[in-house]
Structures are given as structure tokens and as C-alpha cells.
Design a protein around this motif. Structure first.
Motif, PDB file in Angstrom:
ATOM      1  N   TYR A 116      -9.576  84.403  31.177  1.00 59.38           N
ATOM      2  CA  TYR A 116     -10.466  85.475  31.666  1.00 59.38           C
ATOM      3  C   TYR A 116     -11.129  86.180  30.494  1.00 59.38           C
ATOM      4  CZ  TYR A 116      -8.315  84.746  36.203  1.00 59.38           C
ATOM      5  OH  TYR A 116      -7.895  84.191  37.378  1.00 59.38           O
ATOM      6  N   HIS A 117     -12.270  86.720  30.743  1.00 57.52           N
ATOM      7  CA  HIS A 117     -12.993  87.521  29.737  1.00 57.52           C
ATOM      8  C   HIS A 117     -13.333  88.874  30.340  1.00 57.52           C
ATOM      9  CE1 HIS A 117     -15.779  88.531  26.522  1.00 57.52           C
ATOM     10  NE2 HIS A 117     -16.624  88.955  27.469  1.00 57.52           N
ATOM     11  N   LYS A 118     -13.044  89.919  29.557  1.00 56.53           N
ATOM     12  CA  LYS A 118     -13.395  91.256  30.021  1.00 56.53           C
ATOM     13  C   LYS A 118     -14.782  91.599  29.456  1.00 56.53           C
ATOM     14  CE  LYS A 118     -11.274  95.823  30.318  1.00 56.53           C
ATOM     15  NZ  LYS A 118     -10.181  96.670  29.811  1.00 56.53           N
ATOM     16  N   VAL A 119     -15.730  91.894  30.339  1.00 59.66           N
ATOM     17  CA  VAL A 119     -17.129  92.103  29.937  1.00 59.66           C
ATOM     18  C   VAL A 119     -17.258  93.368  29.089  1.00 59.66           C
ATOM     19  CG1 VAL A 119     -19.494  92.450  30.778  1.00 59.66           C
ATOM     20  CG2 VAL A 119     -17.931  90.912  32.015  1.00 59.66           C
TER      21      VAL A 119
ATOM     22  N   SER B  26     -26.309  83.091  38.656  1.00 52.71           N
ATOM     23  CA  SER B  26     -26.673  83.461  37.273  1.00 52.71           C
ATOM     24  C   SER B  26     -27.473  84.744  37.250  1.00 52.71           C
ATOM     25  CB  SER B  26     -27.468  82.330  36.613  1.00 52.71           C
ATOM     26  OG  SER B  26     -28.620  82.049  37.383  1.00 52.71           O
ATOM     27  N   SER B  27     -28.052  85.087  38.413  1.00 49.45           N
ATOM     28  CA  SER B  27     -28.855  86.316  38.492  1.00 49.45           C
ATOM     29  C   SER B  27     -27.991  87.535  38.848  1.00 49.45           C
ATOM     30  CB  SER B  27     -29.939  86.136  39.565  1.00 49.45           C
ATOM     31  OG  SER B  27     -29.321  85.815  40.801  1.00 49.45           O
ATOM     32  N   THR B  28     -26.730  87.326  39.220  1.00 49.43           N
ATOM     33  CA  THR B  28     -25.866  88.453  39.613  1.00 49.43           C
ATOM     34  C   THR B  28     -25.616  89.342  38.397  1.00 49.43           C
ATOM     35  OG1 THR B  28     -24.743  86.980  41.191  1.00 49.43           O
ATOM     36  CG2 THR B  28     -23.637  89.058  40.673  1.00 49.43           C
ATOM     37  N   PRO B  29     -25.887  90.653  38.515  1.00 50.18           N
ATOM     38  CA  PRO B  29     -25.618  91.520  37.367  1.00 50.18           C
ATOM     39  C   PRO B  29     -24.115  91.630  37.088  1.00 50.18           C
ATOM     40  CG  PRO B  29     -26.423  92.816  39.249  1.00 50.18           C
ATOM     41  CD  PRO B  29     -26.413  91.394  39.681  1.00 50.18           C
ATOM     42  N   ILE B  30     -23.737  91.673  35.803  1.00 48.63           N
ATOM     43  CA  ILE B  30     -22.329  91.863  35.454  1.00 48.63           C
ATOM     44  C   ILE B  30     -22.152  93.251  34.881  1.00 48.63           C
ATOM     45  CG2 ILE B  30     -21.741  89.421  35.202  1.00 48.63           C
ATOM     46  CD1 ILE B  30     -22.106  89.773  32.157  1.00 48.63           C
ATOM     47  N   ARG B  31     -20.951  93.813  35.114  1.00 48.72           N
ATOM     48  CA  ARG B  31     -20.666  95.189  34.708  1.00 48.72           C
ATOM     49  C   ARG B  31     -19.705  95.202  33.525  1.00 48.72           C
ATOM     50  NH1 ARG B  31     -17.184  96.316  37.989  1.00 48.72           N
ATOM     51  NH2 ARG B  31     -17.249  94.513  39.378  1.00 48.72           N
ATOM     52  N   ILE B  32     -19.772  96.213  32.705  1.00 48.13           N
ATOM     53  CA  ILE B  32     -18.817  96.397  31.598  1.00 48.13           C
ATOM     54  C   ILE B  32     -17.434  96.633  32.197  1.00 48.13           C
ATOM     55  CG2 ILE B  32     -18.163  97.963  29.688  1.00 48.13           C
ATOM     56  CD1 ILE B  32     -21.218  98.358  29.247  1.00 48.13           C
ATOM     57  N   GLY B  33     -16.441  95.923  31.642  1.00 46.84           N
ATOM     58  CA  GLY B  33     -15.047  96.080  32.125  1.00 46.84           C
ATOM     59  C   GLY B  33     -14.697  95.077  33.217  1.00 46.84           C
TER      60      GLY B  33
END
Ligand SMILES: [Zn+2]
Length: 331
Positions: A287-290, A318-325
Motif C-alpha cells: 500500500y502507498h499512503k498518498v 485514472s481520472s478519479t481524484p486522489i486525496r492526501i492520506g
């Protein structure tokens, strides 16, 4: 002079000798002065113990006499048993016979998560299994708890011996047998992988290590009189009537690659190594934490994968926004 040939059961059946009249011809002495052999006209023979020498009316053969269950002493607790008991195993060595001679494939003691409550001796299917001591047959039937065809003998001193995984029984409940009498034939019935005898010694349903009384490398009895200490008993032996053994994978832990038994030191070593080895994870997910400034391409590059693969693993586009954390699976 009488010439008698101990014919195997199969041979007897082939010629239907059993159907010939069975008239006694002669009696022959054996090494055991209590036991004689009677020969019959149909070329068969039987062991013979004069009735007055059988102890069938003794309390040991009437009290707690259960013939349809493995355990007979459910009301006896370990605290009821004396701390030490002197037990006469035999009056003379003629009163003893090893159950079978063969390679010990698994000893008594902890095995896997459970407890191996007997000793396993490898054998070819059909090998005769002998009564170790004289006594009365308490149980002789198929046991669905894992023993397969099982014979339990109760001996005049109160000990019981168990003979499991037999392919065939040669005695009935309430028979009185002598040491060395064939009580059945070894096999692979019940929870067993490969033909072997599972042999137990119990007192009031509690097991102790059969190697305390028998040297299985030679088949010899170790004592004529044996001091049985309460501390020898496995206190959990009364918990279940099922044979708590997995004769499969764990059985292989106790033999080397050529199938020869390991010494107890080698077994301990092997078990410790197995315990120390990290368990392979079924799922090698990463897993990667954004973090601030991350985007899918950057994360894919960092882990040597592709945006498409990350999207499939996380059910996103690929267009889905990703959030910090946010935790994203990357592998
Ligand atoms: Zn066993």
C-alpha cells in the motif's frame, strides 16, 4: 507326535478347512505354563487357558466394563489415582509378547498442536498384531474417531493396551487372550496415512508413554514390576475419544527424506526451525499512503507499476481524484 502347521487364515478359507469337523486331537505346551495349544482334526489350533486360571470374574474385568465405547473410566479423576503404584506387568517373561516389531515412525508426546497419545510402528498391511499381555478384550470394532479398527485389551493389573488402524480383527469382545495371541492384523484404517500400528497404554483412560515399559527397538519388556507415577500421565488424554493425530503432514516431520525416524533432538531442531520461519503471506499486497504532490503516474513509477494496474487494484479510474492520506494498493 503331532505335527501342526499354523495355517494363515487365508489358506484356511481357501480349502474350507473351517467347515470340517473340529475335534480336538492333542494339547501342546507353550513357553507359558498357563497356556496350552489345542490342535483339531481340521488342521486348526487354538490357545487354551484352563478356566480356573482366567480372571474373568475379577473386579478388574467387571467394574467399568464398557464394550461399546473407547473410554470406560469417565467418572475417575486423576486425583483419585495414587501418586505411585507398583504394577506387576508379568510373572515371567513368557507372559509378554511385543505387539509387533518394526520401525518406530512416531513417538509418544506433543505433536503439532495436539498430543500423540501412543507410539506408531510401521508395518506391511496384514502383519499379525499380538496381545502384549494376557487379558480380556474390552473393545473390538471399527472406531470412527480416527482409530479405525481398534482392539482394546484390559489386563489383570488394570492397564489397558490399544491397537489401532488394524485391517482386520481376530478377537471378539469378552474373549480372554494370552500374551502373543494374534488379536488382529495391522493396516491403514481410520485417520492414518500409510500402514502402521498405533499402540497406546492406558490406566483409567489416562495415557503414558509406552516406551516406559517396552523397548520398541528390540521389542523387549523393560520391567517385570513397574512403578507407575501419576506424573507420567497425560492429563488431557480423557478429553476426547477421537484419535488426536494427523498422520499426514505432521507425520513427515518425524522422518528424514529417506523415511528413517529422526532422533528426538533432530525433531526438536526441526520443530524450532519450522516455528522460526516466517509464515509466507497469502497476500503480498503493498500500500502507498498518498502524500502532498503525489499523482497516480508518480506513484506508479515509484513502485514500478502502471496507472492502469493501480486503478484496477483500487477500483478507481485514472481520472478519479486522489486525496492526501488516502491508502492506495499499489501491488
Ligand atoms: Zn499414532
Amino acid at each position: 507326535m503331532v505335527v501342526f502347521v499354523a495355517m494363515p487364515l487365508e489358506a484356511q478359507r481357501k480349502y474350507n478347512l473351517e467347515e470340517l469337523p473340529e475335534i480336538p486331537i492333542d494339547t501342546i505346551d507353550t513357553a507359558n505354563p498357563k497356556v496350552k495349544i489345542i490342535t483339531f482334526t481340521n488342521n486348526t489350533w487354538k490357545y487354551y487357558i484352563p478356566d480356573y486360571l482366567k480372571l474373568t470374574d475379577a473386579e478388574v474385568f467387571t467394574s467399568h466394563w464398557v464394550t461399546n465405547q473407547v473410554f470406560a473410566y469417565k467418572d475417575v479423576k486423576i486425583g483419585d489415582i495414587p501418586e505411585t503404584m507398583e504394577i506387576e506387568l508379568v510373572e515371567s517373561l513368557a507372559d509378554y509378547h511385543p505387539p509387533v516389531l518394526g520401525r518406530v515412525s512416531s513417538r509418544y508426546g506433543p505433536r503439532g498442536r495436539g498430543m500423540h497419545k501412543g507410539i506408531d510402528i510401521g508395518l506391511p498391511t496384514g502383519e499379525p498384531i499380538y496381545a502384549t499381555f494376557e487379558g480380556k478384550v474390552r473393545y473390538a470394532r471399527y472406531n470412527s474417531g480416527g482409530y479405525g479398527y481398534l482392539v482394546i485389551l484390559r489386563h489383570p493389573n488394570g492397564l489397558e493396551t490399544y491397537y489401532g488402524h488394524l485391517c482386520k480383527l481376530n478377537v471378539d469382545v469378552d474373549d480372554y487372550v494370552v500374551a502373543g495371541q494374534v488379536i488382529g492384523y495391522g493396516g491403514n484404517t481410520g485417520r492414518s496415512r500409510g500402514p502402521h500400528l498405533h499402540f497406546e497404554v492406558r490406566y483409567a483412560d489416562l495415557t503414558f508413554d509406552p516406551e516406559r515399559i517396552i523397548d520398541f527397538s528390540t521389542g523387549d519388556l523393560k520391567w517385570q514390576n513397574f512403578v507407575l507415577e501419576r506424573g507420567y500421565f497425560n492429563v488431557s488424554s480423557k478429553l476426547t475419544e477421537a484419535l488426536e493425530e494427523e498422520e499426514g503432514d505432521m507425520g513427515d516431520m518425524f522422518v528424514d527424506k529417506d523415511g528413517n525416524p529422526l532422533s528426538s533432538e533432530e525433531i526438536v531442531d526441526k520443530l524450532e526451525k519450522a516455528a522460526a520461519k516466517p509464515k509466507p503471506t497469502v497476500n503480498d499486497a503493498v500500500y502507498h499512503k498518498v502524500k502532498s504532490g503525489d499523482n497516480l503516474s508518480k506513484i506508479a513509477a515509484k513502485y514500478g507499476t502502471t496507472v492502469g494496474a493501480i486503478c484496477r487494484l483500487n477500483g478507481i479510474k485514472s481520472s478519479t481524484p486522489i486525496r492526501i492520506g488516502q491508502r492506495l494498493r499499489v501491488k
